[in-house]
Design a protein around this motif. Structure first.
Motif, short mmCIF file in Angstrom:
data_model
loop_
_atom_site.label_atom_id
_atom_site.label_comp_id
_atom_site.label_asym_id
_atom_site.label_seq_id
_atom_site.Cartn_x
_atom_site.Cartn_y
_atom_site.Cartn_z
N ASP A 120 0.88 -1.18 0.00
CA ASP A 120 0.00 0.00 0.00
C ASP A 120 0.91 1.22 0.00
N SER A 121 1.10 1.83 -1.17
CA SER A 121 2.08 2.90 -1.30
C SER A 121 1.59 3.97 -2.27
N PRO A 122 0.66 4.80 -1.85
CA PRO A 122 0.20 5.87 -2.73
C PRO A 122 1.31 6.87 -3.01
N VAL A 123 1.24 7.53 -4.14
CA VAL A 123 2.23 8.55 -4.48
C VAL A 123 2.18 9.66 -3.43
N GLY A 124 3.32 10.00 -2.89
CA GLY A 124 3.39 10.97 -1.81
C GLY A 124 3.49 10.34 -0.45
N GLY A 125 3.26 9.00 -0.40
CA GLY A 125 3.42 8.26 0.83
C GLY A 125 2.21 8.37 1.75
N PRO A 126 2.28 7.71 2.91
CA PRO A 126 3.35 6.81 3.33
C PRO A 126 3.23 5.43 2.68
N THR A 127 4.21 4.59 2.89
CA THR A 127 4.23 3.24 2.35
C THR A 127 4.06 2.23 3.47
N THR A 128 3.14 1.31 3.29
CA THR A 128 2.94 0.22 4.25
C THR A 128 2.98 -1.10 3.48
N VAL A 129 3.88 -1.96 3.88
CA VAL A 129 4.00 -3.29 3.26
C VAL A 129 3.66 -4.32 4.32
N THR A 130 2.69 -5.16 4.02
CA THR A 130 2.26 -6.20 4.95
C THR A 130 2.58 -7.56 4.36
#
Length: 413
Positions: free
Chosen positions: A390-400
């Motif tokens: 889950d990493s929309p442009v501009g952040g934040p990034t969450t990787v599960t």
């Protein structure tokens, strides 16, 4: 301080059944009560009559297609194009099966699930993908369905057409009886066999991913040894040889060469330690996942908060996959995210090990973005895991990441 976390929203992908009304749904492979025969020309009866009348053109199309595919594929198997032609034909058979299931749902009110798609994207190469298609049980059952349907299509078309003009009073009885046989054939040959076929296809594809990943790791280790420690050890041997020759005639020069060789030994040892850490770090074996993740977090270029809530240690294989997943994600944070901070959380929920890595960087990470995400997803998929970005442009990034929990059976050091 450890914090227990709720399970993330990432769930394992499963086959989605076709929704039915509140009255119930048909479950393939179970004994089901067929619709009772009724003497009425209601809308369902007219749908059944339409199905019987369209049986003939559909069975002709299916039979001709199947015979063409089988004959052409069998004839060309002596050449290099035979198996690819047969594989393409089986993919087409899958499409025919999808159309027939749709026709049965629309006209016969049969609630039949769609089989899971073939995991062709996870095949290692074209040949593995082709072999996956050639072994597809869904396509072969559709071939059998189309092969045996021609005489039945002729029979139902003739009986239904004749009854429209001759046996009008009993046509609803005939239509319901004939379509009950159609329903039985659809359930027997066009329904997926629960999740078994999907799991077989996934496991066959995962086996190829595991083999390719292991081969790539071996090539990386060989390259690192050849270009790193091995080259330094060769230089070290040459330097010590020259120092031995100069030991008597020029002791000062020999001493200087020995000092240089000592420095080379230290660098070679460090490279070997780094390589061993890349294979399986000692801290992971000795102290477990919490300490190992803290160690890898300390090497990240941004501050990383690590929280682990694990009542016990998982199996070594699962522990290793979790470690290298977090390690590569933190490398991505250092190299690509532009983040100021990051966080790693690891916890257990029932029989699953949950991993979540977050950063406040610029976002925009994708599975096909060229930062190793696709490789991580394939590795986790090979052990029945899940990888969600889950990493929309501009952040934040969450990787599960989600891995199956397996208890550690052997004693720890």
């Amino acid at each position: 301080m450890t914090v227990s976390k709720p399970a993330p929203t990432a769930v394992r992908p499963r086959a989605v059944p076709v929704e039915s009304s509140s009255a119930g749904r048909d479950t393939p492979g179970r004994d089901e009560q067929l619709p009772r025969v009724r003497f009425a020309y209601d809308p369902q009866t007219w749908k059944e009559i339409a199905h019987l009348l369209t049986n003939l053109p559909m069975s002709v199309v299916g039979f001709v297609y199947v015979m063409t595919v089988l004959f052409t594929g069998a004839t060309l198997t002596l050449t290099v194009v035979g198996l690819p032609v047969l594989a393409l034909g089986l993919l087409g058979a899958r499409l025919i099966g999808r159309f027939e299931r749709g026709r049965a749902r629309m006209l016969l009110a049969v609630r039949v699930d769609e089989p899971s798609p073939l995991p062709l994207r996870r095949a290692g190469n074209v040949f593995q993908g082709m072999w996956l298609v050639l072994k597809d049980p869904v396509a072969w059952r559709t071939v059998l369905y189309d092969f045996i349907r021609l005489p039945w299509g002729i029979l139902t078309f003739v009986v239904t057409l004749t009854s429209l003009f001759v046996l009008w009073p009993v046509l609803p009885f005939l239509a319901r009886g004939l379509t009950n046989a159609d329903r039985a054939m659809v359930r027997a040959l066009l329904c997926p066999s629960d999740e078994l076929e999907r799991r077989i296809a996934e496991l066959e594809s995962d086996r190829g991913v595991v083999v390719d990943t292991a081969a790539a790791d071996l090539r990386r280790i060989e390259r690192d040894l050849h270009d790193g420690a091995q080259a330094r050890l060769v230089n070290l041997a040459m330097g010590l040889g020259l120092a031995k020759e100069k030991l008597l005639e020029d002791p000062d020069a020999a001493s200087l060469m020995v000092d240089e060789a000592h420095g080379e030994v230290k660098l070679a040892l460090q490279e070997l330690r780094d390589l061993a850490r890349g294979i399986h770090p000692a801290v992971l074996t000795d102290r477990g996942l919490d300490a190992a993740l803290s160690s890898v977090a300390s090497r990240c270029t941004v501050p990383v908060q690590v929280t682990a809530d694990l009542p016990a240690r998982p199996a070594q294989a699962i522990e290793g996959i979790a470690y290298f997943t977090v390690s590569e994600l933190l490398q991505n944070v250092s190299k690509h995210s532009g983040a100021r901070s990051a966080a790693v959380e690891v916890w257990r929920v029932e029989d699953r090990l949950l991993i979540q890595v977050r950063d406040d960087g610029r976002g925009g990470a994708r599975l096909d973005g060229g930062t190793g995400m696709r490789g991580l997803a394939d590795r986790l998929g090979a052990v029945d895991g899940v990888f969600v970005v889950d990493s929309p442009v501009g952040g934040p990034t969450t990787v599960t990441a989600e891995l199956p929990w397996r208890d550690r059976t052997e004693p720890t050091a």
